[in-house]
Motif scaffolding. Structure first.
Motif, mmCIF file in Angstrom:
data_model
loop_
_atom_site.group_PDB
_atom_site.id
_atom_site.type_symbol
_atom_site.label_atom_id
_atom_site.label_comp_id
_atom_site.label_asym_id
_atom_site.label_seq_id
_atom_site.Cartn_x
_atom_site.Cartn_y
_atom_site.Cartn_z
ATOM 1 N N PRO A 130 0.822 -1.226 0.000
ATOM 2 C CA PRO A 130 0.000 0.000 0.000
ATOM 3 C C PRO A 130 0.845 1.261 0.000
ATOM 4 O O PRO A 130 1.975 1.271 0.490
ATOM 5 C CB PRO A 130 -0.805 -0.125 1.298
ATOM 6 N N ILE A 131 0.285 2.318 -0.580
ATOM 7 C CA ILE A 131 0.923 3.632 -0.507
ATOM 8 C C ILE A 131 0.593 4.228 0.854
ATOM 9 O O ILE A 131 -0.568 4.421 1.187
ATOM 10 C CB ILE A 131 0.418 4.549 -1.624
ATOM 11 N N PRO B 205 -8.248 0.180 -8.727
ATOM 12 C CA PRO B 205 -8.172 0.757 -7.375
ATOM 13 C C PRO B 205 -6.748 0.740 -6.842
ATOM 14 O O PRO B 205 -5.943 -0.143 -7.181
ATOM 15 C CB PRO B 205 -9.098 -0.153 -6.557
ATOM 16 N N ILE B 206 -6.439 1.703 -6.008
ATOM 17 C CA ILE B 206 -5.102 1.819 -5.420
ATOM 18 C C ILE B 206 -5.234 1.680 -3.908
ATOM 19 O O ILE B 206 -5.983 2.433 -3.277
ATOM 20 C CB ILE B 206 -4.457 3.171 -5.760
ATOM 21 N N LEU B 207 -4.535 0.712 -3.337
ATOM 22 C CA LEU B 207 -4.583 0.519 -1.891
ATOM 23 C C LEU B 207 -3.730 1.600 -1.219
ATOM 24 O O LEU B 207 -2.536 1.710 -1.469
ATOM 25 C CB LEU B 207 -4.070 -0.869 -1.514
ATOM 26 N N GLU C 277 3.889 -0.106 -10.195
ATOM 27 C CA GLU C 277 3.698 -1.035 -9.085
ATOM 28 C C GLU C 277 2.449 -0.741 -8.265
ATOM 29 O O GLU C 277 2.057 -1.544 -7.417
ATOM 30 C CB GLU C 277 4.915 -0.997 -8.154
ATOM 31 N N TYR C 278 1.786 0.396 -8.508
ATOM 32 C CA TYR C 278 0.631 0.769 -7.706
ATOM 33 C C TYR C 278 -0.702 0.633 -8.436
ATOM 34 O O TYR C 278 -1.725 0.393 -7.803
ATOM 35 C CB TYR C 278 0.784 2.207 -7.218
ATOM 36 N N TYR C 279 -0.723 0.788 -9.749
ATOM 37 C CA TYR C 279 -1.995 0.669 -10.462
ATOM 38 C C TYR C 279 -1.755 0.395 -11.944
ATOM 39 O O TYR C 279 -0.682 0.672 -12.487
ATOM 40 C CB TYR C 279 -2.854 1.932 -10.307
ATOM 41 N N ASN C 280 -2.777 -0.166 -12.592
ATOM 42 C CA ASN C 280 -2.808 -0.335 -14.043
ATOM 43 C C ASN C 280 -3.881 0.571 -14.609
ATOM 44 O O ASN C 280 -4.850 0.898 -13.924
ATOM 45 C CB ASN C 280 -3.098 -1.789 -14.424
ATOM 46 N N LEU C 281 -3.713 0.960 -15.850
ATOM 47 C CA LEU C 281 -4.687 1.860 -16.444
ATOM 48 C C LEU C 281 -5.024 1.450 -17.872
ATOM 49 O O LEU C 281 -4.257 0.769 -18.550
ATOM 50 C CB LEU C 281 -4.192 3.308 -16.404
ATOM 51 N N ASN C 282 -6.212 1.874 -18.292
ATOM 52 C CA ASN C 282 -6.687 1.701 -19.647
ATOM 53 C C ASN C 282 -6.997 3.085 -20.190
ATOM 54 O O ASN C 282 -8.040 3.658 -19.890
ATOM 55 C CB ASN C 282 -7.932 0.809 -19.677
#
Length: 345
Positions: free
Chosen positions: A28-29, A124-126, A111-116
């Motif tokens: 998590p961040i 979602p980002i924890l 390492e925190y999120y993927n995007l389209n």
């Protein structure tokens, strides 16, 4: 107790994304909120996680971590993470790292999120938000090598455990080891202050100058910011030194003849000065948050002073109002700052 609901769609959005798991489920961040009393730290965290906050003020007395899935909802917040659009208005002053990012391209999957990008979708980002008690310079120590909150048996502590445990009266900003939320895994810091000079009505003789930051009481949340930054500078300098020495094995041979002889040989050599907080890649980014900006008691001069301070520190600044604004932009800006700093590193 009154609850002000300002974003009814937030709870619904969690149901829409239940099937999506955060990419950073085990990483998590972690973001810490630091500031004085009534600066708005807890209100911001409540607005981000619940979509509402309590109007009645209850002071935070201990570290309170809150883990949640951050799902950007506003178009502006999505643009910051998906595209390279960092034109976010006059109430925002970008950090030097983000200003450089305009020439280094977008931050793609990480390492925190993927995007389209074609559908403007983001996983979602924890995020872990760490609420802290009001900053008190008399009760804060910048750095501890080991946490004071560990519970050890009498067999280990021997005579040190003959008396009942007493409450710890100091609050460390950074702990190298042991059980503490404010450890070296914090990814970023928010320095929070209020745009309201005082909650007490000014006297007639001081009314003309009541909104000037130079007339603020010494314990005002804005005046605490340099003290917080100086303490955090010291904490991370000590922590980075600790990590370097541990990696070199110097912690284990401090009392050896080899270590003493090495110190004698190096005593006359000049040492490189430690980097400042805002320029060091070994320290997390900071963002200054000015709250209550749309309150009738807010000072325009205080808002400008915060922006000026961020320019001096080369860090980010944003002015928000918990009642009227969608505050999730602060997370998008911080996450983008963290990623860009890693990219430059």
């Amino acid at each position: 107790m009154t609850s002000l609901s300002t974003n009814s769609s937030r709870s619904d959005s969690h149901h829409l994304h239940k099937s999506k798991n955060p990419v950073n489920l085990t990483n998590p961040i972690r973001l810490a909120f630091l500031g004085g009393s009534k600066s708005g730290k807890t209100s911001i965290i409540s607005k981000l996680t619940l979509g509402s906050y309590r109007e009645t003020y209850y002071p935070t007395t201990q570290l309170t971590p809150i883990l949640f899935n951050y799902e950007p909802e506003s178009t502006q917040s999505k643009d910051i993470l998906i595209n390279n659009n960092l034109e976010v208005g006059h109430n925002v002053n970008l950090s030097s790292v983000l200003k450089q990012s305009k020439n280094t391209g977008n931050v793609k999957n990480n390492e925190y999120y993927n995007l389209n990008e074609t559908k403007d979708e983001i996983t979602p980002i924890l995020v872990e938000l760490i609420d802290t008690p009001a900053f008190n310079p008399q009760k804060v120590v910048p750095y501890l090598e080991a946490s004071l909150y560990s519970n050890l048996d009498k067999e280990i502590l021997h005579n040190l455990a003959n008396e009942p445990r007493r409450p710890v009266s100091t609050n460390p900003l950074l702990v190298a080891s042991g059980a503490s939320e404010l450890n070296g895994n914090v990814n970023g810091y928010f320095f929070v202050y209020s745009a309201i000079p005082s909650y007490n009505p000014p006297g007639y003789e001081n009314q003309a100058n009541s909104l000037l930051s130079s007339e603020l009481p010494t314990n005002h949340t804005f005046n605490l910011l340099p003290t917080i930054k100086a303490a955090l500078n010291d904490a991370w300098e000590e922590y980075n030194t600790f990590k370097r020495d541990w990696a070199k094995g110097e912690e284990s041979d401090v009392f050896s003849f080899k270590f003493a002889f090495k110190n004698i040989l190096n005593s006359g050599k000049s040492k490189t000065q430690p980097q400042s907080f805002e320029n060091s890649f070994d320290s997390p980014p900071i963002w200054i948050i000015c709250t209550h900006v749309k309150n009738e008691l807010a000072s325009a001069q205080l808002i400008q002073d915060g922006k000026t301070l961020s320019s001096d520190w080369k860090c980010g600044f944003i002015a928000i109002d918990n009642v009227n604004d969608d505050v999730d932009i602060i997370l998008s800006l911080m996450i983008r700052d963290i990623l860009q700093k890693q990219k430059l590193k």
